[in-house]
Motif scaffolding. Structure first.
Motif, short mmCIF file in Angstrom:
data_model
loop_
_atom_site.label_atom_id
_atom_site.label_comp_id
_atom_site.label_asym_id
_atom_site.label_seq_id
_atom_site.Cartn_x
_atom_site.Cartn_y
_atom_site.Cartn_z
N GLN A 196 -76.51 -13.79 -86.90
CA GLN A 196 -75.34 -12.95 -86.68
C GLN A 196 -74.14 -13.74 -86.18
O GLN A 196 -72.99 -13.46 -86.56
CB GLN A 196 -75.67 -11.82 -85.70
N ILE A 197 -74.37 -14.74 -85.33
CA ILE A 197 -73.26 -15.55 -84.84
C ILE A 197 -72.61 -16.32 -85.99
O ILE A 197 -71.38 -16.42 -86.08
CB ILE A 197 -73.74 -16.51 -83.73
N ASP A 208 -70.67 -13.79 -88.06
CA ASP A 208 -69.44 -13.41 -87.37
C ASP A 208 -68.38 -14.50 -87.50
O ASP A 208 -67.19 -14.21 -87.68
CB ASP A 208 -69.72 -13.13 -85.90
N SER A 209 -68.81 -15.75 -87.42
CA SER A 209 -67.88 -16.87 -87.55
C SER A 209 -67.31 -16.93 -88.96
O SER A 209 -66.10 -17.15 -89.16
CB SER A 209 -68.57 -18.18 -87.20
N THR A 214 -67.05 -14.39 -90.98
CA THR A 214 -66.20 -13.21 -91.13
C THR A 214 -64.81 -13.44 -90.55
O THR A 214 -63.79 -13.10 -91.18
CB THR A 214 -66.87 -12.01 -90.42
N GLU A 215 -64.75 -14.04 -89.37
CA GLU A 215 -63.46 -14.30 -88.73
C GLU A 215 -62.61 -15.27 -89.55
O GLU A 215 -61.40 -15.06 -89.72
CB GLU A 215 -63.69 -14.87 -87.33
N LYS A 250 -65.81 -22.21 -84.41
CA LYS A 250 -66.05 -20.88 -83.83
C LYS A 250 -67.49 -20.72 -83.35
O LYS A 250 -67.75 -20.08 -82.32
CB LYS A 250 -65.71 -19.80 -84.86
#
Length: 256
Positions: A140-141, A144-145, A147-148, A231
């Motif tokens: 997930q991390i 998320d990175s 995605t950002e 990130k």
């Protein structure tokens, strides 16, 4: 792998820098407990290392994978074993199997009902289905990175995400709806060290993330990867090593 995924598989990179996939999969082979003379289907076999483990137990495995480069490499490494290019969601054969096995592959298959139905029809009554793959919250991390960073380019990562990471309840329900008896299911965190020190996450992105970046040229991808790395680094990089935030789902089910 998922038939809708455009991920390009580099079999040599996979064996060299992503070999932890097969190493962890040996635990799943022990759960499978292959027996002498059993016919076992290895779904998403990659370059064949776990197919070899199954054969060494005396079983008669057939390895299938949608990636022709993976199958070519598997045939080179293990010419005495059987491998074919096939889509697990549509695979049919007159042969019936005592068991179906899969390690680190089912999360690439975004038609889980089709895969489960295919496995069901390939198994003999009493046959078992044993698998491990990414579960809810997997990497997930990293996601998320990604995605950002993609949002900076006006791109929705969710629309490009090639993975299916279900919960225990979600996947068990699909198995039971098909008629399987789920006798074992566990969801667990497995922080996974990535090989090659500081370049560990780069190798991971090069191996698994094509779907997110297929329309970027190599220079653009390198820039994007560096942004993702920056990130993720505070969360996943310690003492010169990357550790991916893996969450795994391991299941064993019986065709009653």
């Amino acid at each position: 792998m998922n038939k809708n995924s455009i991920n390009t598989w580099n079999a040599d990179l996979y064996d060299d820098k992503i070999s932890f996939v097969s190493e962890y999969g040996k635990e799943v082979v022990r759960l499978l407990n292959p027996q002498e003379g059993e016919h076992i289907l290895d779904i998403g076999c990659g370059t064949g290392d776990l197919t070899r483990e199954i054969a060494d137990a005396g079983a008669l495995p057939l390895g299938i994978d949608l990636s022709s480069s993976m199958i070519e490499k598997a045939r080179q490494k293990y010419p005495d074993l059987s491998f074919i290019v096939a889509d697990a969601s549509t695979f049919h054969t007159d042969q019936v199997f005592d068991a179906a096995f899969s390690n680190a592959a089912l999360h690439w298959m975004k038609q889980p009902e089709d895969v489960i139905a295919s496995v069901w029809h390939l198994l003999k009554p009493g046959g078992r289905f044993v698998a491990e793959f990414g579960g809810k919250g997997n990497v997930q991390i990293i996601i998320d990175s990604i995605t950002e960073v993609l949002s900076e380019y006006g791109i929705s990562a969710a629309e490009r995400n090639p993975w299916y990471f279900p919960s225990i309840g979600e996947y068990s329900m699909l198995l039971e709806q098909q008629g399987f008896h789920v006798r074992y299911a566990v969801h667990f965190a497995r922080p996974t060290p990535l090989h090659d020190g500081e370049r560990g996450l780069t190798h991971w992105l090069e191996s698994f993330s094509d779907d997110f970046f297929h329309d970027f040229n190599p220079a653009q991808k390198e820039t994007i990867f560096q942004k993702i790395i920056q990130k993720a680094k505070p969360h996943l990089y310690r003492n010169g090593k990357w550790t991916a935030d893996y969450k795994r789902l391991r299941i064993a089910a019986i065709k009653e």
